[in-house]
Design a protein around this motif. Structure first.
Motif, mmCIF file in Angstrom:
data_model
loop_
_atom_site.group_PDB
_atom_site.id
_atom_site.type_symbol
_atom_site.label_atom_id
_atom_site.label_comp_id
_atom_site.label_asym_id
_atom_site.label_seq_id
_atom_site.Cartn_x
_atom_site.Cartn_y
_atom_site.Cartn_z
ATOM 1 N N ARG A 45 -34.899 -31.356 55.557
ATOM 2 C CA ARG A 45 -34.349 -30.816 54.109
ATOM 3 C C ARG A 45 -34.910 -29.954 53.021
ATOM 4 N N PRO A 46 -34.006 -28.828 52.688
ATOM 5 C CA PRO A 46 -34.498 -27.776 52.344
ATOM 6 C C PRO A 46 -34.620 -27.827 50.386
ATOM 7 N N TRP A 47 -34.398 -28.538 50.321
ATOM 8 C CA TRP A 47 -33.834 -29.382 48.438
ATOM 9 C C TRP A 47 -35.187 -30.065 48.222
ATOM 10 N N ARG A 48 -35.014 -30.382 47.045
ATOM 11 C CA ARG A 48 -36.072 -30.068 46.255
ATOM 12 C C ARG A 48 -36.536 -32.551 46.169
ATOM 13 N N LEU A 49 -37.309 -33.416 46.665
ATOM 14 C CA LEU A 49 -37.496 -34.390 46.230
ATOM 15 C C LEU A 49 -38.424 -34.886 45.100
ATOM 16 N N GLY A 50 -37.855 -35.740 44.557
ATOM 17 C CA GLY A 50 -39.578 -35.525 43.988
ATOM 18 C C GLY A 50 -40.385 -36.807 44.402
ATOM 19 N N ARG A 59 -33.870 -32.995 43.518
ATOM 20 C CA ARG A 59 -34.592 -32.588 41.418
ATOM 21 C C ARG A 59 -33.351 -31.670 41.760
ATOM 22 N N PRO A 60 -31.720 -31.208 41.374
ATOM 23 C CA PRO A 60 -30.976 -30.424 41.537
ATOM 24 C C PRO A 60 -31.826 -28.688 40.710
ATOM 25 N N GLU A 61 -31.899 -28.655 40.060
ATOM 26 C CA GLU A 61 -33.031 -27.714 39.329
ATOM 27 C C GLU A 61 -33.926 -27.239 40.285
ATOM 28 N N GLY A 62 -32.884 -25.673 40.570
ATOM 29 C CA GLY A 62 -34.042 -24.974 40.937
ATOM 30 C C GLY A 62 -33.235 -24.723 42.736
ATOM 31 N N LEU A 63 -32.344 -25.518 42.832
ATOM 32 C CA LEU A 63 -31.436 -25.309 44.062
ATOM 33 C C LEU A 63 -30.302 -23.864 44.204
ATOM 34 N N SER A 64 -30.870 -23.680 45.062
ATOM 35 C CA SER A 64 -28.767 -22.460 45.922
ATOM 36 C C SER A 64 -27.783 -23.162 45.736
ATOM 37 N N ARG A 65 -26.817 -22.251 45.802
ATOM 38 C CA ARG A 65 -25.995 -22.795 45.995
ATOM 39 C C ARG A 65 -25.718 -23.792 47.225
ATOM 40 N N ALA A 66 -26.086 -22.581 48.286
ATOM 41 C CA ALA A 66 -26.311 -23.514 49.478
ATOM 42 C C ALA A 66 -26.704 -24.164 49.947
ATOM 43 N N PRO A 93 -24.913 -31.945 38.101
ATOM 44 C CA PRO A 93 -23.425 -32.157 36.676
ATOM 45 C C PRO A 93 -22.476 -32.228 37.639
ATOM 46 N N VAL A 94 -20.491 -32.172 36.494
ATOM 47 C CA VAL A 94 -19.798 -32.322 37.627
ATOM 48 C C VAL A 94 -19.739 -30.786 37.285
ATOM 49 N N THR A 95 -19.279 -30.631 35.682
ATOM 50 C CA THR A 95 -18.916 -29.429 35.317
ATOM 51 C C THR A 95 -20.534 -28.701 34.122
ATOM 52 N N GLY A 96 -19.667 -27.435 33.691
ATOM 53 C CA GLY A 96 -21.195 -27.391 32.979
ATOM 54 C C GLY A 96 -20.730 -25.120 32.960
ATOM 55 N N LYS A 97 -21.561 -24.881 31.574
ATOM 56 C CA LYS A 97 -20.947 -23.455 31.799
ATOM 57 C C LYS A 97 -20.525 -22.838 33.209
ATOM 58 N N PRO A 98 -19.583 -21.473 32.653
ATOM 59 C CA PRO A 98 -19.358 -20.562 33.647
ATOM 60 C C PRO A 98 -20.914 -19.686 33.527
ATOM 61 N N GLY A 99 -21.136 -19.590 35.591
ATOM 62 C CA GLY A 99 -22.707 -19.393 35.390
ATOM 63 C C GLY A 99 -23.433 -20.839 35.848
ATOM 64 N N GLU A 100 -23.130 -21.305 35.316
ATOM 65 C CA GLU A 100 -24.343 -22.851 36.349
ATOM 66 C C GLU A 100 -24.227 -23.669 37.156
ATOM 67 N N LEU A 101 -24.742 -24.020 38.159
ATOM 68 C CA LEU A 101 -24.967 -24.602 39.020
ATOM 69 C C LEU A 101 -24.319 -26.084 39.058
ATOM 70 N N THR A 102 -23.152 -26.948 39.142
ATOM 71 C CA THR A 102 -21.968 -27.936 38.627
ATOM 72 C C THR A 102 -22.043 -28.648 39.821
ATOM 73 N N LEU A 103 -21.001 -29.554 40.229
ATOM 74 C CA LEU A 103 -20.678 -29.908 41.285
ATOM 75 C C LEU A 103 -19.000 -29.076 41.546
#
Length: 344
Positions: A45-50, A59-66, A93-103
């Motif tokens: 798995r490429p994503w960051r785990l605790g 850890r969602p921070e730092g994830l790419s879109r893919a 987060p489900v929603t956020g500001k433009p440009g933020e990575l969200t669901l």
């Protein structure tokens, strides 16, 4: 059907299903429902785990879109007809500001990854960023509209459709009841916090104060903690966390509101919310030992609040609600085992 009876029936099913991944029944929304069990992702798995104290913590921070799309694809619990149910990781987060990575920002890519082609998913129901659990998506606007109307009608009739589970630091005085509080969002040192309002006036109601209500039931207790079921009947940011603080039993891992609960000679009391700054939750030494955590690790303890069960309308008007379930995160299950809460 009376609201109280409805609550008891839902809780009965919740307790039987706790911690067990279940496949939702056919909701039958006018579309031929075809069960499509999604792959759980590869072992690499490429994503960051605790770290080890919190297994499976994303850890969602730092994830790419893919990478985020792959995380969400692997988190799909069920896909049937126009409905997709996934188990959202805490911190996303489900929603956020433009440009933020969200669901919401990656739904087009997720739709393609799930083979929906031109049918883009939209969010029907989801927990807040701070909580984990069930997210309900739909690729059919008519289905999404019908479900939204069902949730709104149920809320007005005070029939709960969502059941959360939480681990609390402390045990409520009563095993079951309701929590009512008027809440508002107030800036405290530059941070918007949800605070209770005593005896709200009509003017307060016009200035963003909302009367909130939640049902709760204690399922198990141990080591000074409790496994609690929560069913909100109103919608307000961090409502459940604040309600449990008002019971002097903050959610384990609540590093925003838990500081409002003070202790003197073993007796708990509420500190003024407007003057109490958020800080890392402090756990006593006995609890740290039971959780096998150092104080430094405890300062990173994830919030133990999980949207475990959602109810949807049945196929026909006389049918009972359809129950959707999301398994607990691994770190949540570990905590239950450490505290002996899953053995009662």
């Amino acid at each position: 059907m009376g609201g109280r009876h409805f609550v008891r029936r839902v809780w009965g099913g919740w307790r039987r299903a706790l911690g067990v991944g279940a496949t939702p029944k056919d909701a039958g929304f006018g579309t031929e429902a075809r069960h499509q069990r999604q792959p759980r992702g590869s072992s690499k798995r490429p994503w960051r785990l605790g770290d080890q104290p919190f297994p499976g913590l994303l850890r969602p921070e730092g994830l790419s879109r893919a990478e985020l799309v792959e995380v969400l694809r692997a988190a799909v619990v069920d896909q049937k007809g126009p409905l997709v149910t996934l188990n959202k990781p805490l911190g996303l987060p489900v929603t956020g500001k433009p440009g933020e990575l969200t669901l919401l920002s990656v739904l087009p890519e997720l739709s393609r990854a799930l083979g929906l082609e031109e049918k883009e998913l939209q969010v029907v129901r989801a927990p807040e960023k701070e909580a984990s659990g069930l997210v309900l998506l739909s690729s059919c606007p008519q289905t999404a509209s019908r479900l939204q109307k069902f949730f709104i009608h149920s809320r007005r009739a005070q029939r709960p459709t969502a059941t959360y589970c939480a681990v609390t630091n402390g045990i409520p005085d009563t095993s079951e009841g309701t929590i009512q509080a008027a809440l508002k969002v107030e800036p405290v040192d530059g941070v918007n916090l949800v605070v209770p309002v005593q005896h709200p006036s009509r003017k307060d109601n016009l200035e963003g104060v909302k009367r909130t209500l939640s049902h709760f039931r204690v399922v198990a207790t141990g080591s000074g903690c409790a496994l609690v079921q929560l069913q909100p009947l109103t919608v307000f940011p961090t409502q459940l966390q604040v309600h449990l603080v008002l019971q002097l039993c903050p959610v384990l891992g609540d590093h925003v509101h838990a500081a409002r609960v003070g202790t003197v000679l073993g007796q708990r009391f509420l500190l003024p919310a407007e003057t109490t700054k958020p800080r890392a939750q402090v756990l006593d030494e006995a609890l740290l030992r039971r959780l096998h955590l150092t104080p430094s690790q405890a300062s990173r303890l994830p919030l133990h609040l999980h949207l475990h069960c959602l109810l949807l309308p049945g196929t026909r008007p006389r049918d009972g609600p359809v129950e959707l379930l999301a398994p607990l995160p691994p770190y949540f299950s570990r905590t239950l085992q450490c505290l002996g809460l899953c053995q009662q």
